[in-house]
Scaffold this active site. Structure first.
Site: not given
Ligand code: IPE
Ligand code: IPE
Ligand code: MG
Length: 248
Positions: A18, A21-22, A31, A63-66, A192-193
């Site tokens: 994770d 993006g940040r 990003r 993730s399935s939510e992404n 968190r998970l």
């Molecule tokens: C979890 O990260 C999914 C992956 C690392 C692929 P997210 O960035 O999607 O999770 P949330 O939205 O912060 O919980």
């Molecule tokens: C993890 O980084 C990659 C995926 C979830 C695919 P993020 O894209 O969630 O980065 P942040 O959490 O927005 O910084």
């Molecule tokens: Mg993230």
């Protein structure tokens, strides 16, 4: 070289990668650049796992939510996965890495699924570290799909409901045959998970690391493994040294 003793190296490390993006935001970059840099951290993590004798490395890639992210970001992530498999499959194969994909494979784009299957097929007989890529993965979705399979077996008369044991459920999940994770690491400071390995992680040690994923280096990984080796796992029992005193 690291000071890790083989007996304390976790057999299965799972990572929620994770903070891409940040990482990019902090540098005034789009990003997508964070995701691109994240792929380099993936390569280094696989090399380190192999070097340290970690048998299973699971990486949460999508993730399935992404899917709820903007379409442009979803297509950047799909593009990176495709490029990663096309460019890195031969290298991973040479490193004796075996690839397994977990997550829902139905309805994946026609240019993604064949690549995933090719990665699994090519590396099927490798005997080194197993790289488990969690793609279009959500634990609740995985458990629901497993329940559908078990329910269908009951309806067809192939399965007695009393045989639906935790072992049977585990064997019906995408991770069938893969030992439960010993250590789940999440980068970026979030604690968190996010729907990752909810069943399998029942007794996993959790480690939350402040670094954004693109900054997750070999040193960060070695430090996490070393901190893991100091953890005391009890699985509901008692500390080994304390039980020794009983009756002595
Ligand atoms: C979890 O990260 C999914 C992956 C690392 C692929 P997210 O960035 O999607 O999770 P949330 O939205 O912060 O919980
Ligand atoms: C993890 O980084 C990659 C995926 C979830 C695919 P993020 O894209 O969630 O980065 P942040 O959490 O927005 O910084
Ligand atoms: Mg993230």
């Amino acid at each position: 070289m690291n000071q890790l003793s083989p007996s304390t190296v976790p057999a299965h490390v799972a990572i929620i990668m994770d903070g891409n993006g940040r990482w990019a935001n902090a540098r005034g970059l789009p990003r997508a650049m964070g995701h691109r840099k994240g792929v380099e951290a993936v390569r280094e993590a696989v090399r380190t796992a192999t070097e340290c004798g970690v048998s299973y490395l699971t990486l949460f890639a999508f993730s399935s939510e992404n899917w709820s992210r903007p379409q442009s970001e979803v297509s950047d992530l799909m593009g990176l996965l495709k490029t990663f498999i096309r460019r890195d499959l031969a290298v991973l194969h040479r490193q004796n890495v075996r690839i397994r994909i977990i997550g829902d494979r139905t309805n994946l784009a026609s240019d993604i699924l064949p690549l995933l299957l090719e990665a699994e097929d090519t590396t099927r007989n490798n005997t080194g570290t197993t790289l488990v890529i969690a793609f279009n993965y959500g634990a609740r979705d995985e458990i629901a799909r497993a329940m559908q399979t078990l329910a269908a077996d009951v309806v067809a008369g192939r399965l007695d409901p009393r045989d639906i044991t935790p072992e049977r459920i585990g064997a019906s999940l995408d991770t069938a045959g893969i030992p439960d994770p010993d250590l789940i690491i999440r980068t970026s400071g979030e604690e968190r998970l996010s729907n990752f390995l909810l069943w399998q992680g029942a007794y996993a040690e959790l480690m939350f690391i402040p670094d954004f994923w693109p900054d997750f280096s070999r040193e960060t990984f070695l430090d996490a493994l070393s901190r893991y080796s100091a953890r005391e796992r009890r699985f509901g029992g008692l500390q080994a040294t304390k039980t020794l005193a009983v009756g002595s």
